[in-house]
Write a protein that holds these residues in place. Sequence first.
Motif, PDB file in Angstrom:
ATOM      1  N   HIS A 290       0.667  -0.825  -0.445  1.00 52.89           N
ATOM      2  CA  HIS A 290      -0.163   0.412  -0.137  1.00 52.89           C
ATOM      3  C   HIS A 290       1.047   1.423  -0.430  1.00 52.89           C
ATOM      4  O   HIS A 290       2.360   1.540   0.757  1.00 52.89           O
ATOM      5  CB  HIS A 290      -0.500   0.436   1.136  1.00 52.89           C
ATOM      6  CG  HIS A 290      -1.745   1.319   1.437  1.00 52.89           C
ATOM      7  ND1 HIS A 290      -2.833   1.782   1.592  1.00 52.89           N
ATOM      8  CD2 HIS A 290      -1.225   2.317   2.352  1.00 52.89           C
ATOM      9  CE1 HIS A 290      -2.973   2.889   1.469  1.00 52.89           C
ATOM     10  NE2 HIS A 290      -2.082   3.073   2.299  1.00 52.89           N
TER      11      HIS A 290
ATOM     12  N   HIS B 268       1.432   5.536  -0.709  1.00 50.41           N
ATOM     13  CA  HIS B 268       1.226   7.716  -1.256  1.00 50.41           C
ATOM     14  C   HIS B 268       3.278   7.541  -1.733  1.00 50.41           C
ATOM     15  O   HIS B 268       4.211   6.582  -2.224  1.00 50.41           O
ATOM     16  CB  HIS B 268       1.396   7.828   0.389  1.00 50.41           C
ATOM     17  CG  HIS B 268       0.539   7.564   0.886  1.00 50.41           C
ATOM     18  ND1 HIS B 268      -0.534   8.554   1.254  1.00 50.41           N
ATOM     19  CD2 HIS B 268      -0.736   6.206   1.483  1.00 50.41           C
ATOM     20  CE1 HIS B 268      -1.873   7.443   1.877  1.00 50.41           C
ATOM     21  NE2 HIS B 268      -1.804   6.792   2.557  1.00 50.41           N
TER      22      HIS B 268
ATOM     23  N   SER C 293      -2.418   4.347  -2.782  1.00 53.61           N
ATOM     24  CA  SER C 293      -4.177   4.603  -1.829  1.00 53.61           C
ATOM     25  C   SER C 293      -4.497   6.500  -2.214  1.00 53.61           C
ATOM     26  O   SER C 293      -3.689   6.937  -3.344  1.00 53.61           O
ATOM     27  CB  SER C 293      -2.893   6.127  -0.763  1.00 53.61           C
ATOM     28  OG  SER C 293      -3.571   6.804   0.286  1.00 53.61           O
TER      29      SER C 293
ATOM     30  N   ARG D 226      -2.469  -5.886   8.422  1.00 57.87           N
ATOM     31  CA  ARG D 226      -2.102  -4.488   7.374  1.00 57.87           C
ATOM     32  C   ARG D 226      -0.522  -4.521   8.547  1.00 57.87           C
ATOM     33  O   ARG D 226      -0.883  -3.792   9.759  1.00 57.87           O
ATOM     34  CB  ARG D 226      -2.407  -3.522   7.578  1.00 57.87           C
ATOM     35  CG  ARG D 226      -1.998  -2.459   6.770  1.00 57.87           C
ATOM     36  CD  ARG D 226      -2.235  -1.130   5.384  1.00 57.87           C
ATOM     37  NE  ARG D 226      -2.811   0.109   6.825  1.00 57.87           N
ATOM     38  CZ  ARG D 226      -2.492   1.190   6.088  1.00 57.87           C
ATOM     39  NH1 ARG D 226      -3.273   0.456   4.324  1.00 57.87           N
ATOM     40  NH2 ARG D 226      -2.956   2.003   6.603  1.00 57.87           N
TER      41      ARG D 226
ATOM     42  N   GLU E 256       3.722   3.510   7.716  1.00 61.16           N
ATOM     43  CA  GLU E 256       2.508   3.962   7.421  1.00 61.16           C
ATOM     44  C   GLU E 256       1.571   3.820   9.007  1.00 61.16           C
ATOM     45  O   GLU E 256       1.438   5.458   8.931  1.00 61.16           O
ATOM     46  CB  GLU E 256       1.663   3.901   6.320  1.00 61.16           C
ATOM     47  CG  GLU E 256       0.673   4.908   6.186  1.00 61.16           C
ATOM     48  CD  GLU E 256      -0.269   5.128   5.402  1.00 61.16           C
ATOM     49  OE1 GLU E 256      -0.357   3.972   4.001  1.00 61.16           O
ATOM     50  OE2 GLU E 256      -1.458   5.679   5.099  1.00 61.16           O
TER      51      GLU E 256
HETATM   52 ZN   LIG Z   1      -2.274   5.262   2.551  1.00 61.66          ZN
END
Ligand SMILES: [Zn+2]
Length: 279
Positions: free
Chosen positions: A49, A51, A85, A227, A231
């Motif tokens: 995941h 960004h 994201s 998860r 982050e």
């Molecule tokens: Zn995120």
Amino acid sequence: MPSSQPAIICVAITGSLPRKSDNPAVPVSIEEQVESTHAAFEAGASICHAHVRNYDETPSSDPDLFARLKDGLEKHCPGMIIQFSTGGRSGAGRARGGMLPLAPDMASLSVGSNNFPTRVYENPPDLVSWLAGEMRNYGVKPEIEAFDLSHILQAKAMVDRGELVSPPYIQFVMGVKNAMPADRDVFDYYVHTVKRLFGDIPWCAAGIGRHQIELNAWAAEAGGHLRTGLEDNIRLDRNTLAPSNAALVARAVDMCHAHERPVATAMQARQILGLKEAA
Ligand SMILES: [Zn+2]
């Protein structure tokens, strides 16, 4: 309910908040992100995941940065599920979905608003519908970020309206300051609600800060997916910064084994989530 189903581990490598001044292991440049993800992949993560950030570490929604990251991950982490994201820049409107034409395997989708530590996380209905439509157009599987019970029921309403492909993949997010705390009774009710609305579908859970390992344990035990990553949490414990994303993945792997859950390979994760095999 105990489960021996393989557990998918998602590594949220960067996020929009943590800076190198918080933990120097936070990967910021594309090169750092690819290197950090590769180590996490080797450690057992099957979803990345991500960004992207500008050079000054501020969050970005530049599709060119996402494209470079996608290329690097496909090259160095073959088969790994790439999840971008769309939530990182609250208030940025449709720019949040500007990378969806790159057709990553997945993208995060928030379907309602809530408070974050210092601001409102804005997800107005017209933007949510537009993002969901772009994901359908480009064959991107959404991961619904449930910061609140109402977001799970909103996912059901969107499935019923044909805005989301059934079944949705829902992630419970707990422990964000000013949003839903990490509360075991609420977690159990989330699991119950997903089962009641959608049947026996895969789901996952994320805990923020010190709640990360707690949510890893609850999800491993209850048959969900996990998860981890910098982050959401930059520490191994109160006094120790996590040295890497891979170290947090290793901790999640240990948690799976403690609950007799094998860790899903990327190929198994693709099957569980109904994703096509990697190109
Ligand atoms: Zn995120």
